[in-house]
Design a protein around this motif. Structure first.
Motif, PDB file in Angstrom:
ATOM      1  N   LEU A 279       0.828  -1.212   0.000  1.00 39.45           N
ATOM      2  CA  LEU A 279       0.000   0.000   0.000  1.00 39.45           C
ATOM      3  C   LEU A 279       0.860   1.259   0.000  1.00 39.45           C
ATOM      4  CD1 LEU A 279      -2.824  -1.047   2.472  1.00 39.45           C
ATOM      5  CD2 LEU A 279      -3.055  -0.634   0.018  1.00 39.45           C
ATOM      6  N   ARG A 280       1.975   1.234   0.728  1.00 40.86           N
ATOM      7  CA  ARG A 280       2.838   2.416   0.816  1.00 40.86           C
ATOM      8  C   ARG A 280       3.729   2.569  -0.423  1.00 40.86           C
ATOM      9  NH1 ARG A 280       3.282   7.461   2.662  1.00 40.86           N
ATOM     10  NH2 ARG A 280       5.451   7.993   2.850  1.00 40.86           N
TER      11      ARG A 280
ATOM     12  N   HIS B 156       0.060   5.188  -0.692  1.00 34.34           N
ATOM     13  CA  HIS B 156      -0.964   5.601   0.268  1.00 34.34           C
ATOM     14  C   HIS B 156      -0.294   6.227   1.488  1.00 34.34           C
ATOM     15  CE1 HIS B 156      -4.458   3.964  -1.702  1.00 34.34           C
ATOM     16  NE2 HIS B 156      -3.919   2.765  -1.779  1.00 34.34           N
TER      17      HIS B 156
ATOM     18  N   TYR C  84       0.308   6.996   5.475  1.00 37.36           N
ATOM     19  CA  TYR C  84       0.258   6.079   6.614  1.00 37.36           C
ATOM     20  C   TYR C  84      -1.109   6.082   7.301  1.00 37.36           C
ATOM     21  CZ  TYR C  84       5.259   5.363   6.145  1.00 37.36           C
ATOM     22  OH  TYR C  84       6.498   5.031   5.677  1.00 37.36           O
ATOM     23  N   GLN C  85      -1.762   7.230   7.343  1.00 36.15           N
ATOM     24  CA  GLN C  85      -3.088   7.307   7.972  1.00 36.15           C
ATOM     25  C   GLN C  85      -4.074   6.386   7.263  1.00 36.15           C
ATOM     26  OE1 GLN C  85      -4.029   8.729  10.850  1.00 36.15           O
ATOM     27  NE2 GLN C  85      -6.000   7.771  10.524  1.00 36.15           N
ATOM     28  N   GLN C  86      -4.038   6.380   5.934  1.00 40.65           N
ATOM     29  CA  GLN C  86      -4.952   5.526   5.167  1.00 40.65           C
ATOM     30  C   GLN C  86      -4.594   4.046   5.350  1.00 40.65           C
ATOM     31  OE1 GLN C  86      -5.108   6.428   0.999  1.00 40.65           O
ATOM     32  NE2 GLN C  86      -7.119   5.534   0.777  1.00 40.65           N
ATOM     33  N   ILE C  87      -3.312   3.736   5.399  1.00 42.15           N
ATOM     34  CA  ILE C  87      -2.885   2.356   5.632  1.00 42.15           C
ATOM     35  C   ILE C  87      -3.381   1.904   7.003  1.00 42.15           C
ATOM     36  CG2 ILE C  87      -0.879   0.855   5.976  1.00 42.15           C
ATOM     37  CD1 ILE C  87       0.605   2.706   3.945  1.00 42.15           C
TER      38      ILE C  87
ATOM     39  N   GLU D  50      -5.995   2.930   8.613  1.00 40.33           N
ATOM     40  CA  GLU D  50      -7.440   2.702   8.560  1.00 40.33           C
ATOM     41  C   GLU D  50      -7.759   1.363   7.906  1.00 40.33           C
ATOM     42  OE1 GLU D  50      -9.094   6.128   6.597  1.00 40.33           O
ATOM     43  OE2 GLU D  50      -8.380   7.472   8.168  1.00 40.33           O
ATOM     44  N   VAL D  51      -7.078   1.066   6.800  1.00 42.33           N
ATOM     45  CA  VAL D  51      -7.320  -0.197   6.080  1.00 42.33           C
ATOM     46  C   VAL D  51      -6.970  -1.392   6.964  1.00 42.33           C
ATOM     47  CG1 VAL D  51      -6.523  -1.632   4.151  1.00 42.33           C
ATOM     48  CG2 VAL D  51      -7.037   0.782   3.783  1.00 42.33           C
TER      49      VAL D  51
ATOM     50  N   GLU E 151      -6.802  -1.367  10.199  1.00 43.09           N
ATOM     51  CA  GLU E 151      -7.449  -1.209  11.504  1.00 43.09           C
ATOM     52  C   GLU E 151      -6.417  -1.172  12.626  1.00 43.09           C
ATOM     53  OE1 GLU E 151     -10.352  -4.347  11.630  1.00 43.09           O
ATOM     54  OE2 GLU E 151     -11.695  -3.274  10.284  1.00 43.09           O
TER      55      GLU E 151
ATOM     56  N   GLN F  79      -1.635   4.862  13.322  1.00 42.98           N
ATOM     57  CA  GLN F  79      -0.723   5.377  12.303  1.00 42.98           C
ATOM     58  C   GLN F  79       0.729   5.019  12.615  1.00 42.98           C
ATOM     59  OE1 GLN F  79      -1.360   9.474  11.309  1.00 42.98           O
ATOM     60  NE2 GLN F  79       0.404   9.582   9.967  1.00 42.98           N
TER      61      GLN F  79
END
Length: 75
Positions: free
Chosen positions: A13-14, A19, A21-24, A26-27, A29, A32
């Motif tokens: 993802l990164r 993406h 880190y905040q979005q990673i 969230e995905v 769960e 950060q």
């Protein structure tokens, strides 16, 4: 040591999709700070990073050879 599926997901993802880190987090769960730590074990050693824009834009060769990742990234 082989990365866990969660570490691999965070890394892809990164590095492949850039993406934040905040979005990673969230995905996956998680928090950060934990997302940042999850990416590190899968990080390539210095000097082996892909060329261009900080090494981002294309998935690392190891990720491209993974059938699941390849199906996500396309040709």
């Amino acid at each position: 040591m082989k990365p866990t599926p969660t570490e691999r997901a965070a890394y892809v993802l990164r590095e492949a999709f850039d993406h934040p880190y905040q979005q990673i987090a969230e995905v996956l769960e998680t928090g950060q700070a934990n997302a940042r730590q999850l990416v590190q074990p899968g990080a390539p050693t210095p000097g082996r990073r892909a060329a261009g824009a900080g090494g981002r834009g294309r998935a690392p060769a190891a990720a491209r050879s993974d059938p699941y990742v390849s199906s996500l990234l396309g040709p």
